[in-house]
Motif scaffolding. Structure first.
Motif, PDB file in Angstrom:
ATOM      1  N   SER A   8       0.825  -1.213   0.000  1.00 31.74           N
ATOM      2  CA  SER A   8       0.000   0.000   0.000  1.00 31.74           C
ATOM      3  C   SER A   8       0.856   1.258   0.000  1.00 31.74           C
ATOM      4  O   SER A   8       0.558   2.229  -0.710  1.00 31.74           O
ATOM      5  CB  SER A   8      -0.935   0.005   1.214  1.00 31.74           C
ATOM      6  N   GLY A   9       1.934   1.261   0.774  1.00 35.58           N
ATOM      7  CA  GLY A   9       2.826   2.412   0.799  1.00 35.58           C
ATOM      8  C   GLY A   9       3.509   2.629  -0.531  1.00 35.58           C
ATOM      9  O   GLY A   9       3.669   3.774  -0.984  1.00 35.58           O
ATOM     10  N   ARG A  10       3.911   1.531  -1.173  1.00 38.25           N
ATOM     11  CA  ARG A  10       4.575   1.643  -2.480  1.00 38.25           C
ATOM     12  C   ARG A  10       3.599   2.144  -3.540  1.00 38.25           C
ATOM     13  O   ARG A  10       3.970   2.929  -4.422  1.00 38.25           O
ATOM     14  CB  ARG A  10       5.170   0.297  -2.872  1.00 38.25           C
TER      15      ARG A  10
ATOM     16  N   ILE B 171      -4.204  10.643   2.377  1.00 39.45           N
ATOM     17  CA  ILE B 171      -4.836   9.395   1.950  1.00 39.45           C
ATOM     18  C   ILE B 171      -4.170   8.241   2.675  1.00 39.45           C
ATOM     19  O   ILE B 171      -2.988   7.946   2.445  1.00 39.45           O
ATOM     20  CB  ILE B 171      -4.716   9.192   0.416  1.00 39.45           C
ATOM     21  N   GLY B 172      -4.903   7.590   3.564  1.00 36.92           N
ATOM     22  CA  GLY B 172      -4.385   6.437   4.287  1.00 36.92           C
ATOM     23  C   GLY B 172      -4.751   5.158   3.558  1.00 36.92           C
ATOM     24  O   GLY B 172      -5.920   4.938   3.231  1.00 36.92           O
ATOM     25  N   LEU B 173      -3.752   4.314   3.305  1.00 41.07           N
ATOM     26  CA  LEU B 173      -3.941   3.101   2.512  1.00 41.07           C
ATOM     27  C   LEU B 173      -3.560   1.880   3.335  1.00 41.07           C
ATOM     28  O   LEU B 173      -2.466   1.827   3.900  1.00 41.07           O
ATOM     29  CB  LEU B 173      -3.068   3.145   1.261  1.00 41.07           C
ATOM     30  N   ALA B 174      -4.458   0.897   3.381  1.00 42.11           N
ATOM     31  CA  ALA B 174      -4.148  -0.342   4.091  1.00 42.11           C
ATOM     32  C   ALA B 174      -5.095  -1.428   3.617  1.00 42.11           C
ATOM     33  O   ALA B 174      -6.319  -1.241   3.668  1.00 42.11           O
ATOM     34  CB  ALA B 174      -4.272  -0.155   5.602  1.00 42.11           C
ATOM     35  N   ALA B 175      -4.552  -2.546   3.156  1.00 38.37           N
ATOM     36  CA  ALA B 175      -5.414  -3.641   2.714  1.00 38.37           C
ATOM     37  C   ALA B 175      -6.265  -4.145   3.871  1.00 38.37           C
ATOM     38  O   ALA B 175      -7.496  -4.262   3.763  1.00 38.37           O
ATOM     39  CB  ALA B 175      -4.572  -4.770   2.133  1.00 38.37           C
ATOM     40  N   SER B 176      -5.636  -4.401   5.011  1.00 36.72           N
ATOM     41  CA  SER B 176      -6.384  -4.873   6.178  1.00 36.72           C
ATOM     42  C   SER B 176      -7.320  -3.787   6.690  1.00 36.72           C
ATOM     43  O   SER B 176      -8.416  -4.066   7.173  1.00 36.72           O
ATOM     44  CB  SER B 176      -5.416  -5.274   7.295  1.00 36.72           C
ATOM     45  N   GLY B 177      -6.846  -2.559   6.611  1.00 38.00           N
ATOM     46  CA  GLY B 177      -7.628  -1.431   7.126  1.00 38.00           C
ATOM     47  C   GLY B 177      -7.384  -1.166   8.593  1.00 38.00           C
ATOM     48  O   GLY B 177      -8.059  -0.335   9.198  1.00 38.00           O
TER      49      GLY B 177
ATOM     50  N   MET C  61      -8.545   4.324   2.478  1.00 41.64           N
ATOM     51  CA  MET C  61      -8.834   3.271   1.509  1.00 41.64           C
ATOM     52  C   MET C  61      -8.395   1.940   2.095  1.00 41.64           C
ATOM     53  O   MET C  61      -7.233   1.778   2.489  1.00 41.64           O
ATOM     54  CB  MET C  61      -8.097   3.516   0.186  1.00 41.64           C
ATOM     55  N   ALA C  62      -9.329   0.991   2.168  1.00 34.42           N
ATOM     56  CA  ALA C  62      -9.026  -0.320   2.725  1.00 34.42           C
ATOM     57  C   ALA C  62      -9.842  -1.374   1.997  1.00 34.42           C
ATOM     58  O   ALA C  62     -10.828  -1.066   1.322  1.00 34.42           O
ATOM     59  CB  ALA C  62      -9.323  -0.348   4.220  1.00 34.42           C
TER      60      ALA C  62
ATOM     61  N   ALA D  49      -6.887  -3.331  -6.697  1.00 32.43           N
ATOM     62  CA  ALA D  49      -8.026  -2.453  -6.399  1.00 32.43           C
ATOM     63  C   ALA D  49      -7.537  -1.092  -5.909  1.00 32.43           C
ATOM     64  O   ALA D  49      -8.067  -0.042  -6.307  1.00 32.43           O
ATOM     65  CB  ALA D  49      -8.933  -3.103  -5.362  1.00 32.43           C
ATOM     66  N   GLN D  50      -6.524  -1.084  -5.061  1.00 36.03           N
ATOM     67  CA  GLN D  50      -5.975   0.193  -4.586  1.00 36.03           C
ATOM     68  C   GLN D  50      -5.369   0.988  -5.731  1.00 36.03           C
ATOM     69  O   GLN D  50      -5.541   2.212  -5.807  1.00 36.03           O
ATOM     70  CB  GLN D  50      -4.924  -0.061  -3.504  1.00 36.03           C
TER      71      GLN D  50
END
Length: 294
Positions: free
Chosen positions: A69-71, A132-138, A160-161, A196-197
């Protein structure tokens, strides 16, 4: 268990597939990423509308994430400069573990909420900024810490999760849920959760750039022609939008310092570069408005 961590029931014998079937399974599974973003389109539209006035007031886009997500956040921000001439200092990216984590995982970095807050505060956030905060798990603590610090500074926060009800979405002002479901390799969120992200970030930032008048029609008229390929593209765009012959378009581009938008205005309105620049500035860089001006 989180959707992104749940083993997929679709392919329990994935490791026994012949190559053709294996590849097709991975490709087909990515369709869930597109469906997830389609379902999130209304939330993305709200995010664009909320972010636009902040950026018009001089704010920055600040991406925060860990791992994939960071990348992805860094990638989205970096690409705004050559594509839309977005000032690089107005697209910042924070990744848990710092720059070294771009190439190699930094163990435990994503679990440090206070470091997320500290990294965000080091950027001296202000109310015009969009975080914008990004995390698959959330639920990544580093991202949650940064979002908390951003809200305290008055920034617009967008989360975004890939899991419904994720704290990254509920604790941000606008949550964008990208419910892509279980991964074909259980828990490997670099797969369709990451896809998706990527789609969502492309959609969000590109929509903003269109709203900020960096696109004319559907033409990339604010690109930076920094190599031979892009110089050819700039010439082709100038010709297409102005109807000018190659020689005239090339001359106008040279006089415009390589700025496609300015060259188009010069050719269409028969203006010198300084006069076209003044007209364009009068209309806040909106080429269509400048072309239609009396």
């Amino acid at each position: 268990m989180l959707n992104t961590e749940t083993p997929s029931p679709r392919h329990p014998d994935l490791d026994s597939y012949p190559t053709g079937q294996l590849v097709q399974a991975f490709v087909d599974d990515q369709l869930d990423a597109l469906r997830a973003v389609q379902a999130a389109a209304p939330a993305l539209a709200r995010a664009v509308e909320a972010a636009l006035p902040r950026l018009q007031a001089g704010g920055r886009l600040i991406y925060v994430g860990a791992g994939t997500s960071g990348r992805l956040g860094l990638l989205d921000g970096v690409e705004l400069t050559p594509t839309f001439s977005w000032p690089p200092e107005r697209a910042c990216a924070l990744i848990a573990g710092g720059p070294g984590a771009l190439m190699k995982a930094v163990e435990g970095a994503e679990d440090n909420a206070s470091q997320g807050a500290a990294d965000l505060q080091q950027l001296q956030p202000r109310a015009q900024d969009v975080v914008i905060g990004l995390a698959a798990s959330g639920a990544t603590p580093y991202v949650l810490g940064a979002l908390q610090a951003a809200r305290a500074a008055g920034c617009l926060t967008i989360g975004m999760a890939n899991n419904p009800g994720a704290p990254v979405c509920t604790q941000a002002e606008i949550g964008v849920v990208l419910d892509s479901g279980p991964e074909i390799i259980s828990g490997s969120t670099r797969l369709k959760a990451g896809t998706a992200q990527k789609i969502a970030l492309n959609t969000f930032s590109s929509s903003l750039m269109v709203k900020l008048h960096k696109v004319h029609g559907n033409l990339m008229v604010d690109l930076q022609a920094t190599n031979a390929k892009l110089r050819r593209r700039a010439l082709a765009l100038t010709q297409r939008a102005s109807g000018a012959a190659p020689e005239a378009a090339e001359l106008a581009l040279a006089q415009a310092g390589g700025q496609v938008k300015l060259a188009i205005l010069m050719l269409r309105r028969q203006l010198t570069a300084p006069a076209a620049k003044t007209l364009l500035e009068r209309h806040a860089g909106h080429l269509r408005a400048a072309l239609d001006a009396a």
